[in-house]
Design a protein around this motif. Structure first.
Motif, PDB file in Angstrom:
ATOM      1  N   THR A  15     -38.379 151.070  40.082  1.00 54.03           N
ATOM      2  CA  THR A  15     -37.864 150.539  41.356  1.00 54.03           C
ATOM      3  C   THR A  15     -37.207 149.169  41.184  1.00 54.03           C
ATOM      4  N   ARG A  16     -37.657 148.409  40.168  1.00 57.42           N
ATOM      5  CA  ARG A  16     -37.052 147.087  39.961  1.00 57.42           C
ATOM      6  C   ARG A  16     -35.681 147.177  39.281  1.00 57.42           C
ATOM      7  N   MET A  17     -35.301 148.386  38.911  1.00 55.58           N
ATOM      8  CA  MET A  17     -34.016 148.570  38.233  1.00 55.58           C
ATOM      9  C   MET A  17     -33.045 149.430  39.044  1.00 55.58           C
ATOM     10  N   GLY A  92     -50.672 156.495  38.963  1.00 57.60           N
ATOM     11  CA  GLY A  92     -50.998 155.236  38.274  1.00 57.60           C
ATOM     12  C   GLY A  92     -50.961 155.362  36.761  1.00 57.60           C
ATOM     13  N   LEU A  93     -50.915 154.192  36.101  1.00 58.51           N
ATOM     14  CA  LEU A  93     -50.832 154.159  34.640  1.00 58.51           C
ATOM     15  C   LEU A  93     -52.071 154.776  33.979  1.00 58.51           C
ATOM     16  N   GLY A  94     -53.236 154.509  34.552  1.00 57.42           N
ATOM     17  CA  GLY A  94     -54.473 155.076  33.997  1.00 57.42           C
ATOM     18  C   GLY A  94     -54.434 156.592  34.044  1.00 57.42           C
ATOM     19  N   LEU A 112     -48.288 152.653  24.049  1.00 48.40           N
ATOM     20  CA  LEU A 112     -47.169 151.712  24.113  1.00 48.40           C
ATOM     21  C   LEU A 112     -46.453 151.881  25.443  1.00 48.40           C
ATOM     22  N   LEU A 113     -46.333 150.806  26.203  1.00 49.01           N
ATOM     23  CA  LEU A 113     -45.560 150.863  27.445  1.00 49.01           C
ATOM     24  C   LEU A 113     -44.095 150.657  27.102  1.00 49.01           C
ATOM     25  N   ALA A 114     -43.263 151.623  27.513  1.00 50.54           N
ATOM     26  CA  ALA A 114     -41.874 151.626  27.068  1.00 50.54           C
ATOM     27  C   ALA A 114     -41.032 150.520  27.705  1.00 50.54           C
ATOM     28  N   ASP A 115     -41.565 149.893  28.769  1.00 50.50           N
ATOM     29  CA  ASP A 115     -40.884 148.755  29.397  1.00 50.50           C
ATOM     30  C   ASP A 115     -40.804 147.555  28.470  1.00 50.50           C
ATOM     31  N   ASN A 116     -41.712 147.522  27.516  1.00 52.72           N
ATOM     32  CA  ASN A 116     -41.846 146.359  26.647  1.00 52.72           C
ATOM     33  C   ASN A 116     -41.402 146.727  25.240  1.00 52.72           C
ATOM     34  N   ILE A 117     -40.420 145.989  24.731  1.00 54.65           N
ATOM     35  CA  ILE A 117     -39.919 146.252  23.382  1.00 54.65           C
ATOM     36  C   ILE A 117     -40.354 145.109  22.477  1.00 54.65           C
ATOM     37  N   ARG A 151     -48.801 139.515  37.670  1.00 54.16           N
ATOM     38  CA  ARG A 151     -47.952 140.648  37.255  1.00 54.16           C
ATOM     39  C   ARG A 151     -48.521 141.425  36.076  1.00 54.16           C
ATOM     40  N   TYR A 152     -49.588 140.884  35.456  1.00 58.02           N
ATOM     41  CA  TYR A 152     -50.188 141.509  34.276  1.00 58.02           C
ATOM     42  C   TYR A 152     -51.690 141.691  34.478  1.00 58.02           C
ATOM     43  N   GLY A 153     -52.273 142.582  33.678  1.00 56.82           N
ATOM     44  CA  GLY A 153     -53.725 142.645  33.589  1.00 56.82           C
ATOM     45  C   GLY A 153     -54.190 141.441  32.786  1.00 56.82           C
ATOM     46  N   VAL A 154     -55.332 140.860  33.180  1.00 54.73           N
ATOM     47  CA  VAL A 154     -55.848 139.647  32.527  1.00 54.73           C
ATOM     48  C   VAL A 154     -57.283 139.925  32.063  1.00 54.73           C
ATOM     49  N   VAL A 172     -59.175 142.416  34.438  1.00 56.51           N
ATOM     50  CA  VAL A 172     -58.851 142.513  35.864  1.00 56.51           C
ATOM     51  C   VAL A 172     -57.356 142.775  35.994  1.00 56.51           C
ATOM     52  N   GLU A 173     -56.972 143.738  36.819  1.00 56.09           N
ATOM     53  CA  GLU A 173     -55.550 144.040  37.004  1.00 56.09           C
ATOM     54  C   GLU A 173     -54.901 143.052  37.973  1.00 56.09           C
ATOM     55  N   LYS A 174     -53.863 142.383  37.528  1.00 55.29           N
ATOM     56  CA  LYS A 174     -53.038 141.483  38.350  1.00 55.29           C
ATOM     57  C   LYS A 174     -53.861 140.579  39.280  1.00 55.29           C
ATOM     58  N   PRO A 175     -54.724 139.732  38.718  1.00 58.07           N
ATOM     59  CA  PRO A 175     -55.645 138.947  39.561  1.00 58.07           C
ATOM     60  C   PRO A 175     -54.981 137.806  40.337  1.00 58.07           C
ATOM     61  N   GLY A 185     -53.306 137.784  28.840  1.00 60.52           N
ATOM     62  CA  GLY A 185     -52.833 138.976  29.539  1.00 60.52           C
ATOM     63  C   GLY A 185     -52.586 140.158  28.621  1.00 60.52           C
ATOM     64  N   LEU A 186     -52.701 141.347  29.215  1.00 62.40           N
ATOM     65  CA  LEU A 186     -52.438 142.607  28.496  1.00 62.40           C
ATOM     66  C   LEU A 186     -50.932 142.850  28.501  1.00 62.40           C
ATOM     67  N   ILE A 187     -50.329 142.944  27.311  1.00 62.11           N
ATOM     68  CA  ILE A 187     -48.864 142.975  27.271  1.00 62.11           C
ATOM     69  C   ILE A 187     -48.266 144.337  26.902  1.00 62.11           C
ATOM     70  N   GLY A 188     -49.055 145.390  27.031  1.00 63.93           N
ATOM     71  CA  GLY A 188     -48.426 146.711  26.899  1.00 63.93           C
ATOM     72  C   GLY A 188     -48.514 147.366  25.537  1.00 63.93           C
ATOM     73  N   ARG A 189     -49.405 146.872  24.673  1.00 65.44           N
ATOM     74  CA  ARG A 189     -49.685 147.539  23.396  1.00 65.44           C
ATOM     75  C   ARG A 189     -51.198 147.626  23.250  1.00 65.44           C
ATOM     76  N   ILE A 211     -54.693 154.617  39.967  1.00 69.11           N
ATOM     77  CA  ILE A 211     -55.724 154.618  38.925  1.00 69.11           C
ATOM     78  C   ILE A 211     -55.230 153.702  37.815  1.00 69.11           C
ATOM     79  N   GLN A 212     -55.898 152.579  37.653  1.00 68.16           N
ATOM     80  CA  GLN A 212     -55.422 151.516  36.767  1.00 68.16           C
ATOM     81  C   GLN A 212     -56.037 151.634  35.380  1.00 68.16           C
ATOM     82  N   LEU A 213     -55.182 151.579  34.358  1.00 71.65           N
ATOM     83  CA  LEU A 213     -55.663 151.560  32.978  1.00 71.65           C
ATOM     84  C   LEU A 213     -56.574 150.348  32.764  1.00 71.65           C
ATOM     85  N   THR A 214     -56.206 149.222  33.385  1.00 71.05           N
ATOM     86  CA  THR A 214     -56.988 147.984  33.220  1.00 71.05           C
ATOM     87  C   THR A 214     -58.424 148.162  33.708  1.00 71.05           C
ATOM     88  N   ASP A 215     -58.633 148.949  34.761  1.00 72.58           N
ATOM     89  CA  ASP A 215     -60.000 149.157  35.265  1.00 72.58           C
ATOM     90  C   ASP A 215     -60.842 149.926  34.244  1.00 72.58           C
TER      91      ASP A 215
END
Ligand code: G1P
Length: 270
Positions: A15-17, A92-94, A112-117, A151-154, A172-175, A185-189, A211-215
């Protein structure tokens, strides 16, 4: 530990793109000369994975599948088996990661989250395997500025950091800045042990009703099963227009060197 499989969630509609992603899945947006998701598959291959499970959405996911499955194999990915899995609903990602469970079965896996290279020369997956020291799950982390804490899991540190590695006690997801338990923060790897699937199967919807992967990471960390590895550089984030531009410039310079540098200088001097 030998990690031969990578899970790459790519069901997000981006949606941000918009409007770029009205028809095209965000994982197929071009960065220099290939779609964003191809960088993630190549990164997993460099770390020794021979199988990539790509979680795609029902609507446009077949396009991602086609990119990898057209007849001639992509250079550098000849030994890689690509297996799509459809996430029928955006829960959700989870949930997306959970959808890969039947293909991963009882193996440890990269996620690997494909948003992050990953920037050229800064691969982290091998370091996650080393940090696992046997059979822990390992999260790739970075110290975040205030604005990213929403914006990130911490993560909740569970011990001192030594050589960039620490035990984790929770996540914690996006605290947001007021509730953040740390700045890490969790950066997608991620490197997960298969036990994460048992937890994901029981994880209730969290932030945003997803459903959050961070949880699930939080739950696993409370069991003393998770470590963190602090990376030496941020990943490039292609999930926003400015991030995509930054990634294109950095990866473009890595690929075309002085030819592209001259183009940039020319544009900047106009
Ligand atoms: C996702 C995860 C979040 C993580 C981030 C990294 O969020 O839920 O924990 O920190 O990726 O990019 P999203 O970017 O999908 O909102």
């Amino acid at each position: 530990m030998n990690v031969d499989v990578a899970v790459i969630p790519a069901a997000g509609r981006g949606t941000r793109m918009r409007p770029a992603t009205r028809v095209v899945p965000k994982a197929l947006l071009t960065v220099v000369d290939r779609p964003a998701i191809q960088y993630a598959v190549e990164e997993a291959a460099r770390a020794g994975a021979t199988e990539a499970v790509i979680v795609v959405d029902l609507e446009v996911g077949h396009l991602i599948q086609q990119h990898f499955l057209v007849e001639d194999r992509l250079p550098g990915l000849e030994g890689m088996r690509i297996r799509p899995v459809v996430q029928e609903e955006p829960l959700g990602l989870g949930h997306a990661v959970y959808e890969a469970r039947e293909m991963v079965r009882d193996r440890p896996f990269f996620c690997l989250l494909a948003d992050n290279i990953v920037p050229p020369g800064h691969d982290v997956l091998g370091s996650l395997v080393e940090a696992a020291d046997g059979d822990a799950s390992v999260m790739c982390l970075r110290r975040l500025d205030d604005e990213y804490l929403s914006r990130y899991g911490v993560v909740v540190p569970g011990g001192p950091e030594r050589d960039g590695i620490l035990e984790l006690a929770g996540a914690v997801e996006k605290p947001g800045v007021d509730e953040a338990p740390s700045r890490l923060g969790l950066i997608g790897r991620y490197l997960f042990q298969p036990e994460i699937f048992d937890i994901l199967g029981e994880t209730e919807p969290g932030v945003g009703g997803e459903i959050q992967l961070t949880d699930a990471i939080d739950e696993l960390a409370r069991m003393g099963r998770v470590r963190g590895y602090v990376a030496d550089r941020d990943l490039l984030d292609v999930g926003t227009p400015l991030g995509l531009l930054e990634a294109s410039v950095e990866l473009g310079l890595a690929r075309y060197g002085d030819d592209f540098r001259r183009v940039l200088e020319e544009v900047l001097s106009r």
